[in-house]
Design a protein around this motif. Structure first.
Motif, PDB file in Angstrom:
ATOM      1  N   PHE A 102       0.846  -1.185   0.000  1.00  0.00           N
ATOM      2  CA  PHE A 102       0.000   0.000   0.000  1.00  0.00           C
ATOM      3  C   PHE A 102       0.883   1.236   0.000  1.00  0.00           C
ATOM      4  CE2 PHE A 102      -2.582  -3.315   1.762  1.00  0.00           C
ATOM      5  CZ  PHE A 102      -3.836  -3.087   1.210  1.00  0.00           C
ATOM      6  N   GLU A 103       0.423   2.246  -0.720  1.00  0.00           N
ATOM      7  CA  GLU A 103       1.124   3.522  -0.732  1.00  0.00           C
ATOM      8  C   GLU A 103       0.294   4.525   0.055  1.00  0.00           C
ATOM      9  OE1 GLU A 103       3.595   6.186  -3.813  1.00  0.00           O
ATOM     10  OE2 GLU A 103       1.563   5.714  -4.468  1.00  0.00           O
ATOM     11  N   LYS A 104       0.933   5.144   1.027  1.00  0.00           N
ATOM     12  CA  LYS A 104       0.284   6.176   1.833  1.00  0.00           C
ATOM     13  C   LYS A 104       0.615   7.526   1.225  1.00  0.00           C
ATOM     14  CE  LYS A 104       0.447   8.137   6.499  1.00  0.00           C
ATOM     15  NZ  LYS A 104       1.162   8.035   7.786  1.00  0.00           N
ATOM     16  N   THR A 105      -0.424   8.272   0.843  1.00  0.00           N
ATOM     17  CA  THR A 105      -0.233   9.591   0.262  1.00  0.00           C
ATOM     18  C   THR A 105      -1.140  10.591   0.968  1.00  0.00           C
ATOM     19  OG1 THR A 105      -1.931   9.197  -1.417  1.00  0.00           O
ATOM     20  CG2 THR A 105       0.360   8.673  -2.035  1.00  0.00           C
ATOM     21  N   PHE A 124      -4.547   5.440   1.844  1.00  0.00           N
ATOM     22  CA  PHE A 124      -3.798   4.234   1.526  1.00  0.00           C
ATOM     23  C   PHE A 124      -4.393   3.607   0.270  1.00  0.00           C
ATOM     24  CE2 PHE A 124      -2.753   4.812   5.929  1.00  0.00           C
ATOM     25  CZ  PHE A 124      -1.473   4.309   6.058  1.00  0.00           C
ATOM     26  N   ASP A 125      -3.566   3.434  -0.759  1.00  0.00           N
ATOM     27  CA  ASP A 125      -3.988   2.784  -1.995  1.00  0.00           C
ATOM     28  C   ASP A 125      -3.134   1.549  -2.216  1.00  0.00           C
ATOM     29  OD1 ASP A 125      -5.972   4.670  -3.053  1.00  0.00           O
ATOM     30  OD2 ASP A 125      -4.270   6.045  -3.193  1.00  0.00           O
ATOM     31  N   GLU A 126      -3.785   0.460  -2.586  1.00  0.00           N
ATOM     32  CA  GLU A 126      -3.035  -0.757  -2.899  1.00  0.00           C
ATOM     33  C   GLU A 126      -2.248  -0.534  -4.183  1.00  0.00           C
ATOM     34  OE1 GLU A 126      -3.615  -5.546  -3.544  1.00  0.00           O
ATOM     35  OE2 GLU A 126      -5.365  -4.307  -3.196  1.00  0.00           O
ATOM     36  N   VAL A 127      -0.993  -0.979  -4.185  1.00  0.00           N
ATOM     37  CA  VAL A 127      -0.136  -0.869  -5.365  1.00  0.00           C
ATOM     38  C   VAL A 127       0.494  -2.232  -5.645  1.00  0.00           C
ATOM     39  CG1 VAL A 127       0.366   1.592  -5.044  1.00  0.00           C
ATOM     40  CG2 VAL A 127       1.865  -0.106  -4.003  1.00  0.00           C
ATOM     41  N   SER A 128       0.909  -2.419  -6.871  1.00  0.00           N
ATOM     42  CA  SER A 128       1.543  -3.684  -7.242  1.00  0.00           C
ATOM     43  C   SER A 128       2.969  -3.737  -6.702  1.00  0.00           C
ATOM     44  CB  SER A 128       1.565  -3.840  -8.756  1.00  0.00           C
ATOM     45  OG  SER A 128       2.465  -2.906  -9.325  1.00  0.00           O
ATOM     46  N   GLU A 129       3.483  -4.937  -6.586  1.00  0.00           N
ATOM     47  CA  GLU A 129       4.874  -5.097  -6.149  1.00  0.00           C
ATOM     48  C   GLU A 129       5.819  -4.452  -7.159  1.00  0.00           C
ATOM     49  OE1 GLU A 129       8.140  -8.515  -4.967  1.00  0.00           O
ATOM     50  OE2 GLU A 129       6.043  -9.093  -5.161  1.00  0.00           O
ATOM     51  N   THR A 130       5.490  -4.547  -8.443  1.00  0.00           N
ATOM     52  CA  THR A 130       6.321  -3.932  -9.488  1.00  0.00           C
ATOM     53  C   THR A 130       6.392  -2.427  -9.295  1.00  0.00           C
ATOM     54  OG1 THR A 130       5.752  -5.684 -11.037  1.00  0.00           O
ATOM     55  CG2 THR A 130       6.602  -3.644 -11.979  1.00  0.00           C
ATOM     56  N   PHE A 131       5.244  -1.800  -9.092  1.00  0.00           N
ATOM     57  CA  PHE A 131       5.199  -0.355  -8.844  1.00  0.00           C
ATOM     58  C   PHE A 131       6.030   0.001  -7.610  1.00  0.00           C
ATOM     59  CE2 PHE A 131       3.430   3.214  -6.495  1.00  0.00           C
ATOM     60  CZ  PHE A 131       3.395   4.211  -7.446  1.00  0.00           C
ATOM     61  N   ALA A 132       5.824  -0.762  -6.535  1.00  0.00           N
ATOM     62  CA  ALA A 132       6.529  -0.516  -5.282  1.00  0.00           C
ATOM     63  C   ALA A 132       8.038  -0.609  -5.467  1.00  0.00           C
ATOM     64  CB  ALA A 132       6.058  -1.494  -4.219  1.00  0.00           C
ATOM     65  N   ARG A 133       8.500  -1.621  -6.151  1.00  0.00           N
ATOM     66  CA  ARG A 133       9.939  -1.801  -6.363  1.00  0.00           C
ATOM     67  C   ARG A 133      10.527  -0.703  -7.225  1.00  0.00           C
ATOM     68  NH1 ARG A 133      12.153  -6.248  -4.397  1.00  0.00           N
ATOM     69  NH2 ARG A 133      10.813  -7.968  -3.756  1.00  0.00           N
ATOM     70  N   GLN A 134       9.782  -0.251  -8.231  1.00  0.00           N
ATOM     71  CA  GLN A 134      10.288   0.809  -9.110  1.00  0.00           C
ATOM     72  C   GLN A 134      10.344   2.152  -8.404  1.00  0.00           C
ATOM     73  OE1 GLN A 134       7.688   0.547 -12.494  1.00  0.00           O
ATOM     74  NE2 GLN A 134       8.912  -1.044 -13.468  1.00  0.00           N
ATOM     75  N   LYS A 135       9.257   2.533  -7.745  1.00  0.00           N
ATOM     76  CA  LYS A 135       9.212   3.859  -7.112  1.00  0.00           C
ATOM     77  C   LYS A 135      10.079   3.940  -5.869  1.00  0.00           C
ATOM     78  CE  LYS A 135       6.252   7.476  -5.368  1.00  0.00           C
ATOM     79  NZ  LYS A 135       4.887   8.012  -5.266  1.00  0.00           N
ATOM     80  N   TYR A 136      10.073   2.885  -5.062  1.00  0.00           N
ATOM     81  CA  TYR A 136      10.774   2.927  -3.781  1.00  0.00           C
ATOM     82  C   TYR A 136      12.123   2.206  -3.811  1.00  0.00           C
ATOM     83  CZ  TYR A 136       6.490   4.936  -2.032  1.00  0.00           C
ATOM     84  OH  TYR A 136       5.411   5.766  -1.815  1.00  0.00           O
ATOM     85  N   GLN A 137      12.476   1.649  -4.939  1.00  0.00           N
ATOM     86  CA  GLN A 137      13.790   1.041  -5.182  1.00  0.00           C
ATOM     87  C   GLN A 137      14.253   0.116  -4.055  1.00  0.00           C
ATOM     88  OE1 GLN A 137      16.231   4.429  -5.940  1.00  0.00           O
ATOM     89  NE2 GLN A 137      15.152   4.949  -7.792  1.00  0.00           N
TER      90      GLN A 137
END
Length: 55
Positions: free
Chosen positions: A24-27, A41-54
């Motif tokens: 989840f991404e907290k914004t 809190f929005d659910e995000v994919s693992e791919t998105f999470a890995r790319q944005k948060y490295q």
């Protein structure tokens, strides 16, 4: 949920739910309000999470 990372902008965070295995991404979509407004809190994919948060 546990916090995994904070984005470079300092306003969004990545969280992981150990029970469900979801990310989840907290914004703060109303960031113009005092203190950033209510968090969201929005659910995000693992791919998105890995790319944005490295991680």
């Amino acid at each position: 949920m546990r916090k995994l990372a904070t984005a470079d902008d300092g306003w969004s965070e990545l969280h992981y739910d150990d029970v469900t295995g979801r990310y989840f991404e907290k914004t703060y979509p109303e960031s113009d309000q005092h203190g950033g407004g209510q968090p969201r809190f929005d659910e995000v994919s693992e791919t998105f999470a890995r790319q944005k948060y490295q991680f």
